[in-house]
Design a protein around this motif. Structure first.
Motif, PDB file in Angstrom:
ATOM      1  N   UNK A 189      44.195  85.772  29.765  1.00 39.64           N
ATOM      2  CA  UNK A 189      44.603  84.399  29.450  1.00 39.64           C
ATOM      3  C   UNK A 189      43.478  83.430  29.782  1.00 39.64           C
ATOM      4  N   UNK A 190      43.309  82.379  28.961  1.00 42.51           N
ATOM      5  CA  UNK A 190      42.267  81.407  29.266  1.00 42.51           C
ATOM      6  C   UNK A 190      42.460  80.829  30.678  1.00 42.51           C
ATOM      7  N   UNK A 191      41.366  80.677  31.418  1.00 43.22           N
ATOM      8  CA  UNK A 191      41.458  80.143  32.783  1.00 43.22           C
ATOM      9  C   UNK A 191      41.912  78.689  32.743  1.00 43.22           C
ATOM     10  N   UNK A 192      42.718  78.293  33.728  1.00 42.25           N
ATOM     11  CA  UNK A 192      43.206  76.912  33.766  1.00 42.25           C
ATOM     12  C   UNK A 192      42.133  76.007  34.346  1.00 42.25           C
ATOM     13  N   UNK A 193      42.375  74.734  34.213  1.00 46.07           N
ATOM     14  CA  UNK A 193      41.474  73.738  34.775  1.00 46.07           C
ATOM     15  C   UNK A 193      41.312  73.946  36.279  1.00 46.07           C
ATOM     16  N   UNK A 194      42.439  74.157  36.962  1.00 48.02           N
ATOM     17  CA  UNK A 194      42.399  74.332  38.425  1.00 48.02           C
ATOM     18  C   UNK A 194      41.598  75.591  38.783  1.00 48.02           C
ATOM     19  N   UNK A 195      41.749  76.659  37.999  1.00 43.23           N
ATOM     20  CA  UNK A 195      40.988  77.888  38.282  1.00 43.23           C
ATOM     21  C   UNK A 195      39.484  77.654  38.079  1.00 43.23           C
ATOM     22  N   UNK A 196      39.144  76.893  37.048  1.00 44.40           N
ATOM     23  CA  UNK A 196      37.721  76.593  36.819  1.00 44.40           C
ATOM     24  C   UNK A 196      37.166  75.756  37.976  1.00 44.40           C
ATOM     25  N   UNK A 197      37.977  74.796  38.448  1.00 48.85           N
ATOM     26  CA  UNK A 197      37.511  73.961  39.568  1.00 48.85           C
ATOM     27  C   UNK A 197      37.325  74.820  40.827  1.00 48.85           C
ATOM     28  N   UNK A 198      38.210  75.810  41.007  1.00 50.46           N
ATOM     29  CA  UNK A 198      38.070  76.739  42.138  1.00 50.46           C
ATOM     30  C   UNK A 198      36.756  77.506  42.036  1.00 50.46           C
ATOM     31  N   UNK A 199      36.442  77.967  40.833  1.00 51.92           N
ATOM     32  CA  UNK A 199      35.176  78.680  40.598  1.00 51.92           C
ATOM     33  C   UNK A 199      33.989  77.765  40.926  1.00 51.92           C
ATOM     34  N   UNK A 200      34.043  76.514  40.445  1.00 57.19           N
ATOM     35  CA  UNK A 200      32.916  75.606  40.664  1.00 57.19           C
ATOM     36  C   UNK A 200      32.722  75.295  42.148  1.00 57.19           C
ATOM     37  N   UNK A 201      33.837  75.140  42.862  1.00 52.77           N
ATOM     38  CA  UNK A 201      33.727  74.843  44.297  1.00 52.77           C
ATOM     39  C   UNK A 201      33.057  76.012  45.013  1.00 52.77           C
ATOM     40  N   UNK A 202      33.469  77.246  44.651  1.00 49.99           N
ATOM     41  CA  UNK A 202      32.875  78.417  45.309  1.00 49.99           C
ATOM     42  C   UNK A 202      31.419  78.585  44.893  1.00 49.99           C
ATOM     43  N   UNK A 203      31.123  78.285  43.630  1.00 49.05           N
ATOM     44  CA  UNK A 203      29.741  78.392  43.144  1.00 49.05           C
ATOM     45  C   UNK A 203      28.841  77.412  43.906  1.00 49.05           C
ATOM     46  N   UNK A 204      29.330  76.171  44.087  1.00 51.99           N
ATOM     47  CA  UNK A 204      28.537  75.162  44.804  1.00 51.99           C
ATOM     48  C   UNK A 204      28.265  75.628  46.233  1.00 51.99           C
ATOM     49  N   UNK A 205      29.317  76.178  46.874  1.00 57.08           N
ATOM     50  CA  UNK A 205      29.169  76.648  48.248  1.00 57.08           C
ATOM     51  C   UNK A 205      28.170  77.812  48.314  1.00 57.08           C
ATOM     52  N   UNK A 206      28.268  78.730  47.330  1.00 58.14           N
ATOM     53  CA  UNK A 206      27.380  79.892  47.328  1.00 58.14           C
ATOM     54  C   UNK A 206      25.916  79.470  47.155  1.00 58.14           C
ATOM     55  N   UNK A 207      25.689  78.510  46.249  1.00 59.39           N
ATOM     56  CA  UNK A 207      24.315  78.054  46.027  1.00 59.39           C
ATOM     57  C   UNK A 207      23.734  77.496  47.323  1.00 59.39           C
TER      58      UNK A 207
END
Ligand code: SAH
Length: 260
Positions: A189-207
């Motif tokens: 299923x296409x990822x929801x907005x909230x799931x994408x924001x979760x990904x971005x938050x973790x990506x920012x932290x990882x960087x």
């Protein structure tokens, strides 16, 4: 045409910070004429208001069921596709779609069962850059370049008309073809907005964790990465896979830090 109706039900029109209540009424009328009925108002300046009722004419049912929320993030939290309409190109480098292409994408997503938002800005100042950042793509009506800003309700009418054209066509064409979510596994299923924001938050932290920025401001890299991932229309499983990779990178960074 049941199929058609439920597809339209997954599409909401979001008006952000509307200043003139008359425009809210006119927008309600515009969307009702095109067979849509979901209106979400983000912090309208004056609402409810008799000018809104007057301009809605026979669309008072759309106004009556309009949902009011405080922020755009709330209005689109459960959406899998968010399209932001802008009168001019912004510094936020989003993919820019014509109303026709935007409507086709919205319809594809709605047919696949995903919630869709088409977002409109304030009369005077449009959408803020932070608000556009929440959108997967920008939509620009290719108006007269010397005078490109339509009245808010007129812009809503143009987009609603394009949506109607695609939904009408989908009533016959798409019913035979089935849902049209491209990319990834068909059952993802296409990822929801909230799931994408979760990904971005973790990506920012990882960087941060892997010291990717080396003193540079993180905002520019994150903007480009957001654009890349939003364009990819990731599925839920794809987001989980990416977050798993990020979690491992974070774990390795922690181990490396402990060894020093
Ligand atoms: N002065 C504002 C204009 C806002 S008009 C600005 O420059 O942004 C109010 C809203 O109508 C806009 O935020 C946008 O959502 C929509 N709109 C107006 N003209 C448009 C156009 N040519 N293309 C897409 N959306 C438009």
């Amino acid at each position: 045409m049941n199929h058609d109706v439920s597809t339209a039900d997954r599409i909401r029109i979001v008006l952000v910070g509307t200043q003139h209540p008359g425009n809210i009424g006119s927008a309600a009328r515009a969307i009702k004429t095109m067979g849509l009925d979901r209106l979400v108002l983000v912090a309208p300046q004056r609402y409810p208001h008799n000018e809104a009722d007057m301009m809605a004419a026979g669309a008072d049912d759309v106004l009556a069921s309009a949902v009011c929320v405080d922020t755009l993030a709330e209005a689109v939290a459960d959406c899998r596709l968010v399209l932001g309409c802008t009168a001019r190109s912004r510094r936020v480098q989003l993919e820019e779609l014509s109303p026709r292409v935007a409507a086709a994408r919205a319809c594809d997503m709605a047919l696949a069962g995903g919630e869709v938002a088409v977002v409109f800005g304030r009369e005077r100042t449009g959408l803020e850059n932070e608000e556009l950042q929440l959108c997967h793509a920008a939509v620009h009506i290719p108006a007269n370049p010397d005078y490109s800003s339509l009245n808010l309700a007129a812009a809503v009418q143009v987009l609603s008309y394009e949506l109607r054209m695609v939904l009408l066509a989908a009533g016959t064409a798409q019913a035979a073809d089935g849902p049209a979510h491209e990319g990834g596994h068909p059952s993802d299923r296409p990822a929801s907005h909230a799931q994408m924001e979760g990904l971005f938050a973790q990506l920012a932290q990882t960087l941060d964790d892997i010291d990717f920025h080396k003193g540079r401001a993180p905002a520019s890299a994150m903007r480009k990465l957001r654009r890349l991932f939003l364009r990819s229309e990731l599925g839920e499983r794809e987001v989980r896979l990416l977050r798993g990779i990020l979690a491992d990178a974070q774990r390795m960074a922690r181990l490396a830090a402990e060894r020093q």
